[in-house]
Design a protein around this motif. Sequence first.
Motif, mmCIF file in Angstrom:
data_model
loop_
_atom_site.group_PDB
_atom_site.id
_atom_site.type_symbol
_atom_site.label_atom_id
_atom_site.label_comp_id
_atom_site.label_asym_id
_atom_site.label_seq_id
_atom_site.Cartn_x
_atom_site.Cartn_y
_atom_site.Cartn_z
ATOM 1 N N ARG A 41 61.432 38.196 45.055
ATOM 2 C CA ARG A 41 61.302 36.829 45.247
ATOM 3 C C ARG A 41 61.879 36.206 43.759
ATOM 4 O O ARG A 41 62.105 37.153 42.906
ATOM 5 C CB ARG A 41 60.028 36.258 45.652
ATOM 6 N N THR A 42 62.120 35.129 43.752
ATOM 7 C CA THR A 42 62.897 34.416 42.867
ATOM 8 C C THR A 42 61.952 34.882 41.610
ATOM 9 O O THR A 42 60.712 34.490 41.046
ATOM 10 C CB THR A 42 62.700 33.088 42.714
ATOM 11 N N GLY A 43 62.784 35.428 40.521
ATOM 12 C CA GLY A 43 62.322 35.827 39.127
ATOM 13 C C GLY A 43 61.182 37.036 39.291
ATOM 14 O O GLY A 43 60.655 37.416 38.401
ATOM 15 N N VAL A 44 60.890 37.580 40.362
ATOM 16 C CA VAL A 44 60.006 38.638 40.498
ATOM 17 C C VAL A 44 60.357 39.739 41.408
ATOM 18 O O VAL A 44 61.270 39.729 42.421
ATOM 19 C CB VAL A 44 58.672 38.092 41.323
ATOM 20 N N VAL A 45 60.410 41.098 40.749
ATOM 21 C CA VAL A 45 60.471 42.359 41.331
ATOM 22 C C VAL A 45 59.177 43.183 41.452
ATOM 23 O O VAL A 45 58.375 43.402 40.438
ATOM 24 C CB VAL A 45 61.709 43.222 40.665
ATOM 25 N N GLY A 95 57.533 43.051 37.908
ATOM 26 C CA GLY A 95 57.768 42.182 36.652
ATOM 27 C C GLY A 95 58.044 40.790 37.164
ATOM 28 O O GLY A 95 58.599 40.635 37.986
ATOM 29 N N ILE A 96 57.628 39.828 36.331
ATOM 30 C CA ILE A 96 58.179 38.541 36.094
ATOM 31 C C ILE A 96 59.080 37.973 35.206
ATOM 32 O O ILE A 96 58.828 38.354 34.219
ATOM 33 C CB ILE A 96 56.938 37.663 36.118
ATOM 34 N N ASN A 97 60.075 37.275 35.480
ATOM 35 C CA ASN A 97 61.083 36.980 34.693
ATOM 36 C C ASN A 97 60.972 35.313 34.783
ATOM 37 O O ASN A 97 61.413 34.666 35.662
ATOM 38 C CB ASN A 97 62.342 37.490 34.888
ATOM 39 N N GLY A 98 60.582 34.828 33.451
ATOM 40 C CA GLY A 98 60.257 33.378 33.480
ATOM 41 C C GLY A 98 59.104 32.957 33.639
ATOM 42 O O GLY A 98 58.121 33.662 34.032
ATOM 43 N N GLU A 99 58.881 31.778 34.026
ATOM 44 C CA GLU A 99 57.381 31.213 34.036
ATOM 45 C C GLU A 99 57.281 30.863 35.651
ATOM 46 O O GLU A 99 58.420 30.196 36.270
ATOM 47 C CB GLU A 99 57.179 29.719 33.495
ATOM 48 N N ARG A 100 56.231 31.280 36.326
ATOM 49 C CA ARG A 100 55.768 30.838 37.612
ATOM 50 C C ARG A 100 54.505 30.131 37.698
ATOM 51 O O ARG A 100 53.443 30.403 37.177
ATOM 52 C CB ARG A 100 55.748 32.392 38.401
ATOM 53 N N TYR A 101 54.287 29.226 38.873
ATOM 54 C CA TYR A 101 53.395 28.357 38.837
ATOM 55 C C TYR A 101 52.662 28.855 39.949
ATOM 56 O O TYR A 101 52.931 29.217 40.990
ATOM 57 C CB TYR A 101 53.983 26.903 39.247
ATOM 58 N N TYR A 126 52.408 31.218 34.884
ATOM 59 C CA TYR A 126 52.270 32.726 34.307
ATOM 60 C C TYR A 126 53.717 32.691 33.659
ATOM 61 O O TYR A 126 54.731 32.333 34.028
ATOM 62 C CB TYR A 126 52.258 33.472 35.596
ATOM 63 N N GLY A 127 53.754 33.527 32.387
ATOM 64 C CA GLY A 127 54.982 33.645 31.774
ATOM 65 C C GLY A 127 55.513 35.093 32.317
ATOM 66 O O GLY A 127 54.892 35.892 33.106
ATOM 67 N N SER A 128 56.542 35.322 31.644
ATOM 68 C CA SER A 128 57.319 36.627 32.009
ATOM 69 C C SER A 128 56.034 37.789 31.474
ATOM 70 O O SER A 128 55.226 37.714 30.626
ATOM 71 C CB SER A 128 58.462 36.958 30.944
ATOM 72 N N GLY A 129 56.388 38.928 32.517
ATOM 73 C CA GLY A 129 55.203 40.090 32.128
ATOM 74 C C GLY A 129 55.205 40.891 33.142
ATOM 75 O O GLY A 129 56.035 40.940 33.952
ATOM 76 N N LEU A 130 54.431 41.971 32.909
ATOM 77 C CA LEU A 130 54.029 42.775 34.020
ATOM 78 C C LEU A 130 53.163 42.327 35.180
ATOM 79 O O LEU A 130 52.336 41.726 35.047
ATOM 80 C CB LEU A 130 53.517 43.981 33.102
ATOM 81 N N LEU A 131 53.259 42.902 36.116
ATOM 82 C CA LEU A 131 52.351 42.818 37.371
ATOM 83 C C LEU A 131 52.056 44.304 37.501
ATOM 84 O O LEU A 131 52.686 45.220 37.806
ATOM 85 C CB LEU A 131 53.512 42.396 38.490
ATOM 86 N N LEU A 132 50.630 44.274 38.077
ATOM 87 C CA LEU A 132 49.991 45.632 38.317
ATOM 88 C C LEU A 132 48.925 45.280 38.901
ATOM 89 O O LEU A 132 47.951 44.414 38.896
ATOM 90 C CB LEU A 132 49.686 46.351 36.974
ATOM 91 N N ARG A 143 46.453 42.225 48.614
ATOM 92 C CA ARG A 143 46.588 42.670 47.270
ATOM 93 C C ARG A 143 45.987 42.141 46.060
ATOM 94 O O ARG A 143 45.739 40.626 46.005
ATOM 95 C CB ARG A 143 48.149 42.981 46.639
ATOM 96 N N ILE A 144 45.389 42.704 45.106
ATOM 97 C CA ILE A 144 44.768 42.232 43.934
ATOM 98 C C ILE A 144 45.684 42.408 42.861
ATOM 99 O O ILE A 144 46.142 43.451 42.594
ATOM 100 C CB ILE A 144 43.424 42.889 43.749
ATOM 101 N N GLU A 145 45.937 41.245 42.133
ATOM 102 C CA GLU A 145 46.754 41.208 40.975
ATOM 103 C C GLU A 145 45.849 41.411 39.729
ATOM 104 O O GLU A 145 45.065 40.547 39.715
ATOM 105 C CB GLU A 145 47.858 40.099 40.939
ATOM 106 N N LEU A 146 46.172 42.305 39.007
ATOM 107 C CA LEU A 146 45.010 42.394 37.820
ATOM 108 C C LEU A 146 45.975 42.154 36.553
ATOM 109 O O LEU A 146 45.040 41.542 35.770
ATOM 110 C CB LEU A 146 44.770 44.048 37.706
ATOM 111 N N ALA A 147 46.999 42.542 36.332
ATOM 112 C CA ALA A 147 47.533 42.257 34.951
ATOM 113 C C ALA A 147 47.792 40.758 34.894
ATOM 114 O O ALA A 147 47.815 40.333 33.658
ATOM 115 C CB ALA A 147 49.144 42.980 34.850
ATOM 116 N N LYS A 148 48.397 39.814 35.724
ATOM 117 C CA LYS A 148 48.473 38.605 35.464
ATOM 118 C C LYS A 148 46.995 37.781 36.037
ATOM 119 O O LYS A 148 47.144 36.514 36.244
ATOM 120 C CB LYS A 148 49.812 38.089 36.221
#
Length: 162
Positions: free
Chosen positions: A58-62, A92-98, A109-115, A141-146
């Motif tokens: 999705r936009t900015g996310v893989v 991962g997230i590239n850029g800010e996501r609301y 959320y800023g750029s970073g790791l998804l786990l 799914r439960i997002e733990l890193a963000k």
Amino acid sequence: MKQRFFLTVLLSTLFWTNVKAQDYTAGVGLRFGGYENGITGKYFINESTAYEGILGFRTGVVVLTGLYEKHAPAFDLPDLKWYFGVGAHIGGINGERYRRYTGNDDKVYGSGLLLGADAVIGLEWLIPNAPLSLGADLHPRIELAKGPFLDLEPAISIRYIF
């Protein structure tokens, strides 16, 4: 003209080959979800157990998701199977996501790791006399890193099976 005819015959043969549900060992296709679209692959290790991998975008996310699934006949129909499973994702997230929660509980959320941890429950239909399957599922799914936060994504998939 000859090339077009040859290509049409080749694709027709490929897609309308007589396939039995018991011969379904692996499948590759597309997944269209509520949050992410992507590529899906499924491999059966026996009649009732499969591994599924999803590469979602999705936009900015893989996000890469791996699932361990159990399959069983559904509603006494030979070509319809229900399945459920568990797994995990990394991405991962590239850029800010609301992300909007309830009321004024918003977060950026800023750029970073998804786990995180994943589950799936769904139905899969093996199209008779065609090497294709259609699936519909819910993917909590439960997002733990963000997070932590919980997502519930509905999706449909179409796979070429072999």
